[in-house]
Write an enzyme that holds these catalytic residues in place. Structure first.
Site, short mmCIF file in Angstrom:
data_model
loop_
_atom_site.label_atom_id
_atom_site.label_comp_id
_atom_site.label_asym_id
_atom_site.label_seq_id
_atom_site.Cartn_x
_atom_site.Cartn_y
_atom_site.Cartn_z
N HIS A 136 0.83 -1.21 0.00
CA HIS A 136 0.00 0.00 0.00
C HIS A 136 0.87 1.27 0.00
O HIS A 136 0.63 2.19 -0.78
CB HIS A 136 -0.93 -0.03 1.22
CG HIS A 136 -1.75 1.22 1.37
ND1 HIS A 136 -3.03 1.32 0.87
CD2 HIS A 136 -1.46 2.42 1.93
CE1 HIS A 136 -3.49 2.54 1.13
NE2 HIS A 136 -2.56 3.22 1.77
N GLU A 137 1.85 1.31 0.87
CA GLU A 137 2.68 2.52 0.98
C GLU A 137 3.52 2.74 -0.26
O GLU A 137 3.65 3.87 -0.76
CB GLU A 137 3.56 2.45 2.24
CG GLU A 137 2.79 2.51 3.55
CD GLU A 137 1.87 3.72 3.62
OE1 GLU A 137 2.27 4.83 3.24
OE2 GLU A 137 0.71 3.55 4.04
N HIS A 140 1.48 4.30 -3.04
CA HIS A 140 1.34 5.76 -3.00
C HIS A 140 2.51 6.41 -3.74
O HIS A 140 2.32 7.38 -4.49
CB HIS A 140 1.37 6.27 -1.55
CG HIS A 140 0.04 6.21 -0.84
ND1 HIS A 140 -1.11 6.76 -1.35
CD2 HIS A 140 -0.30 5.68 0.37
CE1 HIS A 140 -2.10 6.57 -0.49
NE2 HIS A 140 -1.64 5.91 0.56
N GLU A 198 -6.24 6.86 -1.51
CA GLU A 198 -6.21 5.68 -0.64
C GLU A 198 -6.73 4.45 -1.38
O GLU A 198 -6.16 3.36 -1.30
CB GLU A 198 -7.05 5.92 0.63
CG GLU A 198 -6.35 6.76 1.68
CD GLU A 198 -5.00 6.21 2.06
OE1 GLU A 198 -4.88 5.00 2.27
OE2 GLU A 198 -4.04 6.99 2.10
ZN LIG Z 1 -2.42 5.23 2.25
#
Ligand SMILES: [Zn+2]
Length: 275
Positions: A136-137, A140, A198
């Site tokens: 997830h990170e 981004h 997100e």
């Molecule tokens: Zn995030």
């Protein structure tokens, strides 16, 4: 036309010509700040965080963070190469640090500079949980979410960044960098991303973790644990910027089969045991 307007117009032109399609999102995004300008500032900030905190080395956990990070980075590279985007990560300088801190936090700065705080490990619970957070990170960063926020800030302030100004040496740009990444008010922390960013990071992250050999079914389990942990008093930093609501959990569940299919295209059909 006054100077301010001219600068704003100049900014718009720059944005117009530098809109590029992001290979991960398939969407055109503002790339107002180039990686060449952004990465030195990011790397400097990362070094500062490392110098101001205790970085854990040589432990099983530290090794795990590195191992998972490397696998996620390889997954991103494989995916990009297979989709005709060779060289997309050429300026990345991947680094994976475990920081000794009770903070429940993890982030990836532009250019692949990753930090996990020991406080998030109990919620990650296992290596697959770490992979879900890592995916997830990293997503981004790969989707240039921070850059988009910076570009918006430039526009809002009517500023134009001259072609080859090094961001780290330009006070106005450095200011915007700090505002965009939240590094002044909260060293090492990250400002919340928008809900759509997100969601994008969740979807890309699932693909990355699956391709790295981690079962994407576990992502929704991770966010269930986040949800349980954030109930009650003020939630920790990471959970306040990553609200783990039922929609997020339902999305992750729903998208996991597609992530598995994507991984299967690369020959990844079995996942590492959950431990
Ligand atoms: Zn995030």
């Amino acid at each position: 036309m006054n100077i301010k307007k001219s600068i704003a117009l100049f900014g718009l032109i720059i944005v117009f010509i530098s809109c590029a399609t992001n290979p991960f999102t398939g969407k055109k995004t503002m790339a107002f700040v180039s990686n060449a300008q952004l990465f030195p500032a990011s790397f400097a900030q990362y070094n500062q965080v490392k110098s101001e905190n205790k970085v854990v080395t040589g432990t099983k956990d530290a090794e795990m963070i590195k191992r998972v990070g490397q696998r996620i980075a390889v997954a991103a590279e494989r995916w990009l190469n297979a989709n005709g985007n060779q060289g997309y990560l050429k300026d990345y300088k991947w680094e994976y640090s475990l920081i000794e801190s009770e903070q429940v936090n993890a982030w990836c700065m532009p250019g692949g500079k990753i930090a996990f705080y020991t406080g998030i490990l109990p919620i990650a619970a296992n290596e697959t949980g770490v992979a879900a957070i890592m995916g997830h990170e990293v997503a981004h960063a790969l989707a240039n979410h921070g850059q988009q926020r910076m570009s918006a800030a430039y526009l809002q302030q009517g500023l134009a960044l001259a072609g080859n100004v090094a961001l780290a040496n330009d006070p106005k740009s450095r200011n915007i960098f700090n505002q965009s990444y939240g590094v002044v008010s909260n060293v090492g922390g990250m400002l919340p991303f928008s809900r759509s960013h997100e969601t994008q990071a969740d979807e890309i992250g699932l693909r990355l973790m699956a391709l790295a050999g981690y079962n994407p079914d576990e992502a929704s389990e991770l966010w269930k644990r986040m949800k349980a942990k954030s109930g009650g008093q003020a939630p920790p930093e990471f959970m306040s910027t990553h609200p783990s609501n039922d929609t997020r959990i339902a999305n992750l569940k729903q998208w996991a089969p597609a992530a598995k299919q994507e991984a299967a295209k690369f020959g990844v059909t079995e996942f590492r045991p959950i431990n």
